[in-house]
Design an enzyme around this catalytic site. Structure first.
Site, short mmCIF file in Angstrom:
data_model
loop_
_atom_site.label_atom_id
_atom_site.label_comp_id
_atom_site.label_asym_id
_atom_site.label_seq_id
_atom_site.Cartn_x
_atom_site.Cartn_y
_atom_site.Cartn_z
N CYS A 53 -10.59 -2.87 -4.81
CA CYS A 53 -9.64 -3.92 -5.23
C CYS A 53 -10.38 -5.15 -5.76
O CYS A 53 -9.94 -5.75 -6.76
CB CYS A 53 -8.71 -4.30 -4.08
SG CYS A 53 -7.51 -3.01 -3.70
N ASN A 105 0.84 -1.20 0.00
CA ASN A 105 0.00 0.00 0.00
C ASN A 105 0.88 1.25 0.00
O ASN A 105 1.96 1.28 0.58
CB ASN A 105 -1.03 0.01 1.14
CG ASN A 105 -0.44 -0.20 2.52
OD1 ASN A 105 0.56 -0.87 2.68
ND2 ASN A 105 -1.08 0.38 3.52
N ILE A 106 0.38 2.25 -0.71
CA ILE A 106 1.11 3.51 -0.87
C ILE A 106 0.14 4.63 -0.53
O ILE A 106 -0.79 4.91 -1.29
CB ILE A 106 1.64 3.67 -2.33
CG1 ILE A 106 2.51 2.46 -2.72
CG2 ILE A 106 2.41 4.98 -2.47
CD1 ILE A 106 2.84 2.38 -4.20
N GLU A 107 0.35 5.22 0.66
CA GLU A 107 -0.60 6.24 1.13
C GLU A 107 -0.18 7.63 0.65
O GLU A 107 0.89 7.82 0.06
CB GLU A 107 -0.69 6.17 2.66
CG GLU A 107 -1.24 4.83 3.11
CD GLU A 107 -1.56 4.75 4.59
OE1 GLU A 107 -1.09 5.61 5.37
OE2 GLU A 107 -2.30 3.81 4.95
N CYS A 137 -10.46 -4.51 -0.18
CA CYS A 137 -11.56 -3.54 -0.20
C CYS A 137 -12.39 -3.73 -1.48
O CYS A 137 -12.00 -4.45 -2.41
CB CYS A 137 -11.02 -2.12 -0.11
SG CYS A 137 -10.32 -1.50 -1.65
N CYS A 151 -4.05 0.69 -2.61
CA CYS A 151 -3.93 -0.53 -1.82
C CYS A 151 -2.85 -1.45 -2.40
O CYS A 151 -2.52 -1.38 -3.58
CB CYS A 151 -5.24 -1.31 -1.80
SG CYS A 151 -6.56 -0.52 -0.89
N GLU A 182 -3.02 -4.59 -3.13
CA GLU A 182 -3.51 -5.47 -4.20
C GLU A 182 -3.48 -4.75 -5.55
O GLU A 182 -3.05 -5.31 -6.57
CB GLU A 182 -4.97 -5.90 -3.93
CG GLU A 182 -5.16 -6.67 -2.64
CD GLU A 182 -5.50 -5.79 -1.45
OE1 GLU A 182 -4.84 -4.74 -1.27
OE2 GLU A 182 -6.39 -6.17 -0.69
N1 THU Z 1 -5.27 -1.50 2.49
C1 THU Z 1 -4.68 -2.33 1.56
O1 THU Z 1 -3.61 -2.01 1.03
N2 THU Z 1 -5.30 -3.48 1.26
C2 THU Z 1 -6.37 -4.00 1.93
O2 THU Z 1 -6.77 -5.13 1.67
C3 THU Z 1 -7.05 -3.17 2.93
C4 THU Z 1 -6.54 -1.78 3.09
C5 THU Z 1 -4.55 -0.29 2.89
C6 THU Z 1 -5.08 1.02 2.41
C7 THU Z 1 -4.54 1.96 3.46
O3 THU Z 1 -3.22 2.32 3.12
C8 THU Z 1 -4.49 1.15 4.72
O4 THU Z 1 -4.55 -0.20 4.30
C9 THU Z 1 -5.61 1.44 5.70
O5 THU Z 1 -6.84 1.38 5.07
#
Ligand code: THU
Length: 125
Positions: free
Chosen positions: A89, A42-44, A86, A53, A55
Site C-alpha cells: 500500500c 479490506n476485501i479478503e 503495509c 487492503c 487503502e
Molecule cells: N490490512 C489492511 O487492509 N490495511 C492495513 O493497513 C493492514 C492490513 C488488511 C489485510 C487483511 O485483510 C487484514 O488486514 C489482515 O492482514
C-alpha cells in the site's frame, strides 16, 4: 476536511470490510486534492494472496473514477489497534500521493505521518 472527520469516515468504511479469515476489519478514507472523498475496506479471499487492503481499495476506486492526485488518507482498524499501511500500500501511495500524509489512530489519539516518513526511499521510474 479535518483529520478527525477523515478518521470518522474511515470508521464507517470499516463496517463494509470483508475479513472472514483474519477478522481484522480495516477502513480507509482518501481525500483527493480537489476535495473528493473515497472510502475503502479490506476485501479478503479464500486464496489469501488475493486479499486487497483497505487503502488500496480506496485508491483504486478513486483512480478508476479519474482521480490521480491525493493529499491524505486515514486508516483505522476496527479493533482500535494502529493500522500501519503495509509495504504494498505504501508503494501504491508513492505513485499517487508522494507528498501526501497518512492519518492513523494511536491510543485514541490521531497521529499524522508523511508518506516520506513511512517510505523514505519509495521506488519510482
Ligand atoms: N490490512 C489492511 O487492509 N490495511 C492495513 O493497513 C493492514 C492490513 C488488511 C489485510 C487483511 O485483510 C487484514 O488486514 C489482515 O492482514
Amino acid at each position: 476536511m479535518t483529520d478527525f472527520e477523515l478518521i470518522q469516515i474511515a470508521k464507517q468504511a470499516a463496517e463494509k470490510a470483508y475479513a472472514p479469515y483474519s477478522n481484522f476489519y480495516v477502513g480507509a478514507a482518501l481525500l483527493t486534492k480537489d476535495g473528493q472523498i473515497f472510502q475503502g475496506c479490506n476485501i479478503e479471499n479464500a486464496s489469501y494472496g488475493a486479499t486487497n487492503c483497505a487503502e488500496r481499495t480506496a485508491i483504486f476506486k478513486a483512480v478508476s473514477e479519474g482521480y490521480r492526485s491525493f493529499s491524505k488518507i486515514a486508516v483505522i482498524a476496527k479493533d482500535g489497534s494502529t493500522a500501519y499501511p503495509c509495504g504494498i500500500c505504501l508503494q501504491v501511495m508513492q505513485e499517487f500521493m508522494p507528498d501526501g500524509f497518512v492519518i492513523l489512530e494511536q491510543d485514541d489519539k490521531i497521529v499524522t505521518y508523511s508518506l516520506k516518513e513511512l517510505l523514505p526511499n519509495g521506488f519510482t521510474l
